[in-house]
Design an enzyme around this catalytic site. Sequence first.
Site, PDB file in Angstrom:
ATOM      1  N   GLY A  73       0.809  -1.221   0.000  1.00  0.00           N
ATOM      2  CA  GLY A  73       0.000   0.000   0.000  1.00  0.00           C
ATOM      3  C   GLY A  73       0.840   1.269   0.000  1.00  0.00           C
ATOM      4  N   ASN A 113      12.762   0.522  -7.210  1.00  0.00           N
ATOM      5  CA  ASN A 113      14.035   0.870  -7.865  1.00  0.00           C
ATOM      6  C   ASN A 113      14.308   2.368  -7.762  1.00  0.00           C
ATOM      7  OD1 ASN A 113      13.493   2.233 -10.758  1.00  0.00           O
ATOM      8  ND2 ASN A 113      11.846   0.794 -10.340  1.00  0.00           N
ATOM      9  N   TYR A 137       9.157  10.244  -3.860  1.00  0.00           N
ATOM     10  CA  TYR A 137       8.683   8.853  -3.800  1.00  0.00           C
ATOM     11  C   TYR A 137       9.841   7.907  -3.452  1.00  0.00           C
ATOM     12  CZ  TYR A 137       7.277   4.332  -5.843  1.00  0.00           C
ATOM     13  OH  TYR A 137       7.039   2.997  -6.072  1.00  0.00           O
ATOM     14  N   SER A 167       6.708  -3.880 -12.612  1.00  0.00           N
ATOM     15  CA  SER A 167       5.871  -5.078 -12.601  1.00  0.00           C
ATOM     16  C   SER A 167       4.511  -4.769 -13.202  1.00  0.00           C
ATOM     17  CB  SER A 167       5.740  -5.616 -11.170  1.00  0.00           C
ATOM     18  OG  SER A 167       5.286  -6.947 -11.208  1.00  0.00           O
TER      19      SER A 167
HETATM   20  P1  NAI Z   1      -0.924   1.024  -7.094  1.00  0.00           P
HETATM   21  O1  NAI Z   1      -0.810   2.493  -7.046  1.00  0.00           O
HETATM   22  O2  NAI Z   1      -1.710   0.419  -8.194  1.00  0.00           O
HETATM   23  O3  NAI Z   1      -1.493   0.469  -5.702  1.00  0.00           O
HETATM   24  C1  NAI Z   1      -1.194   1.071  -4.473  1.00  0.00           C
HETATM   25  C2  NAI Z   1      -2.415   0.968  -3.597  1.00  0.00           C
HETATM   26  O4  NAI Z   1      -2.113   1.627  -2.355  1.00  0.00           O
HETATM   27  C3  NAI Z   1      -3.654   1.652  -4.181  1.00  0.00           C
HETATM   28  O5  NAI Z   1      -4.735   0.734  -4.268  1.00  0.00           O
HETATM   29  C4  NAI Z   1      -3.960   2.767  -3.220  1.00  0.00           C
HETATM   30  O6  NAI Z   1      -5.352   2.996  -3.003  1.00  0.00           O
HETATM   31  C5  NAI Z   1      -3.294   2.285  -1.938  1.00  0.00           C
HETATM   32  N1  NAI Z   1      -2.992   3.419  -1.062  1.00  0.00           N
HETATM   33  C6  NAI Z   1      -2.432   4.616  -1.404  1.00  0.00           C
HETATM   34  N2  NAI Z   1      -2.402   5.428  -0.336  1.00  0.00           N
HETATM   35  C7  NAI Z   1      -2.930   4.728   0.704  1.00  0.00           C
HETATM   36  C8  NAI Z   1      -3.183   5.035   2.057  1.00  0.00           C
HETATM   37  N3  NAI Z   1      -2.890   6.235   2.579  1.00  0.00           N
HETATM   38  N4  NAI Z   1      -3.737   4.095   2.829  1.00  0.00           N
HETATM   39  C9  NAI Z   1      -4.061   2.875   2.320  1.00  0.00           C
HETATM   40  N5  NAI Z   1      -3.860   2.526   1.045  1.00  0.00           N
HETATM   41  C10 NAI Z   1      -3.302   3.445   0.238  1.00  0.00           C
HETATM   42  O7  NAI Z   1       0.591   0.447  -7.130  1.00  0.00           O
HETATM   43  P2  NAI Z   1       1.110  -0.968  -7.593  1.00  0.00           P
HETATM   44  O8  NAI Z   1       1.662  -0.855  -8.944  1.00  0.00           O
HETATM   45  O9  NAI Z   1       0.106  -2.004  -7.305  1.00  0.00           O
HETATM   46  O10 NAI Z   1       2.349  -1.160  -6.602  1.00  0.00           O
HETATM   47  C11 NAI Z   1       2.204  -1.768  -5.331  1.00  0.00           C
HETATM   48  C12 NAI Z   1       3.415  -1.391  -4.484  1.00  0.00           C
HETATM   49  O11 NAI Z   1       4.611  -1.800  -5.130  1.00  0.00           O
HETATM   50  C13 NAI Z   1       3.537   0.105  -4.224  1.00  0.00           C
HETATM   51  O12 NAI Z   1       4.001   0.294  -2.888  1.00  0.00           O
HETATM   52  C14 NAI Z   1       4.598   0.554  -5.187  1.00  0.00           C
HETATM   53  O13 NAI Z   1       5.308   1.673  -4.702  1.00  0.00           O
HETATM   54  C15 NAI Z   1       5.468  -0.684  -5.287  1.00  0.00           C
HETATM   55  N6  NAI Z   1       6.148  -0.777  -6.575  1.00  0.00           N
HETATM   56  C16 NAI Z   1       5.436  -1.120  -7.701  1.00  0.00           C
HETATM   57  C17 NAI Z   1       6.086  -1.204  -8.923  1.00  0.00           C
HETATM   58  C18 NAI Z   1       5.375  -1.640 -10.156  1.00  0.00           C
HETATM   59  O14 NAI Z   1       6.035  -1.727 -11.202  1.00  0.00           O
HETATM   60  N7  NAI Z   1       4.075  -1.952 -10.139  1.00  0.00           N
HETATM   61  C19 NAI Z   1       7.519  -0.881  -9.036  1.00  0.00           C
HETATM   62  C20 NAI Z   1       8.151  -0.529  -7.793  1.00  0.00           C
HETATM   63  C21 NAI Z   1       7.482  -0.492  -6.616  1.00  0.00           C
HETATM   64  C1  15L Z   2       7.733   2.271  -9.519  1.00  0.00           C
HETATM   65  O1  15L Z   2       8.189   2.365  -8.387  1.00  0.00           O
HETATM   66  C2  15L Z   2       6.307   2.548  -9.802  1.00  0.00           C
HETATM   67  O2  15L Z   2       5.481   2.145  -8.723  1.00  0.00           O
HETATM   68  C3  15L Z   2       5.800   1.916 -11.069  1.00  0.00           C
HETATM   69  O3  15L Z   2       4.572   2.558 -11.413  1.00  0.00           O
HETATM   70  C4  15L Z   2       6.791   1.990 -12.226  1.00  0.00           C
HETATM   71  O4  15L Z   2       6.837   3.249 -12.742  1.00  0.00           O
HETATM   72  C5  15L Z   2       8.163   1.501 -11.771  1.00  0.00           C
HETATM   73  O5  15L Z   2       8.584   2.050 -10.551  1.00  0.00           O
HETATM   74  C6  15L Z   2       9.269   1.765 -12.793  1.00  0.00           C
HETATM   75  O6  15L Z   2      10.315   2.281 -12.430  1.00  0.00           O
HETATM   76  O7  15L Z   2       9.079   1.401 -13.953  1.00  0.00           O
END
Ligand code: NAI
Ligand code: 15L
Length: 264
Positions: A73, A113, A137, A167
């Site tokens: 989250g 990253n 961030y 991802s």
């Molecule tokens: P996303 O943005 O789709 O999901 C994050 C979720 O956290 C959302 O559903 C949002 O409602 C919730 N959230 C935000 N603020 C909140 C709060 N104050 N309280 C409770 N919930 C809250 O992101 P995604 O892509 O699913 O990523 C999941 C995690 O992995 C994140 O922490 C992100 O930083 C990390 N991440 C993701 C990457 C990717 O490529 N998808 C790359 C690097 C890190």
């Molecule tokens: C992250 O940390 C972000 O959550 C994701 O949305 C992508 O942008 C990813 O890094 C990235 O570097 O591609």
Amino acid sequence: MKVANKLLLTGAAGGLGKVLRETLKPYCDVIRLSDKAAMEPAKAGEEVIQADLANAAEVNAMVEGCDAIIHMGGISVEAPFEAIMQANILGVYNLYEAARKHGVKRVIFASSNHVIGFYKQSETITVDSAPRPDGYYGLSKAYGEDLSRYYFDRYGIETVCLRIGSSFPKPRDRRMLCTYLSYDDLLRLLVASLSAPAVGHSIIYGVSDNPVTWWDNSGARHIGYKPQDSSAVFREEVYANTATPDPKDPAAIYQGGAFVKANP
Ligand code: NAI
Ligand code: 15L
């Protein structure tokens, strides 16, 4: 293989959370799903708790009764500091305080990253390389890595910090051919992180077995993560659909890509 009795997944309404809601189920008796946003109602083997990470009382109730946590989250892109501070900085503090109070033994922290985004794409770095965050961030994820180290040193709560690359169902640009983490490899990484006998406080790059990579995970072999996917199968398609990057563009120079020049 079971990795927890009651497993808490934060960020369950997000892109990765929705996928993990399904794929993690076989690995625990009950999966507790939490997010600030609305989620689908609970099905068999699920609990759903809406909670704001910035609200300590809500986080405390969310953590109570769980024996392991996957913390996805929070704000997942560059954003103004005030918003990042609430969701990611105060949020991760509230989570670990609740984990300490309720005796949670292991947390998997979705780092990014962007903790190391200001290393150049011409460098290979290790799990011990010093952070070089590329924005608010990335700074908040570096804070989460440091905070979790403190909670291990002081209270013995084990954490694996996953510096996730990109991802998504598939790489969206040429940079992501280097940073791609498939959903199946993400699951392998989570299961390995939760089932390894001892992880202490560890950092590992969340990346598939891509032909070109900037990240050396050899210092995290104790986690037992073996990626089985590769971005190679997407290379032709990505090259056909994207322009050759300008070598002077910071987005093409640094590992963090466009995040290094974001103006939140
Ligand atoms: P996303 O943005 O789709 O999901 C994050 C979720 O956290 C959302 O559903 C949002 O409602 C919730 N959230 C935000 N603020 C909140 C709060 N104050 N309280 C409770 N919930 C809250 O992101 P995604 O892509 O699913 O990523 C999941 C995690 O992995 C994140 O922490 C992100 O930083 C990390 N991440 C993701 C990457 C990717 O490529 N998808 C790359 C690097 C890190
Ligand atoms: C992250 O940390 C972000 O959550 C994701 O949305 C992508 O942008 C990813 O890094 C990235 O570097 O591609």
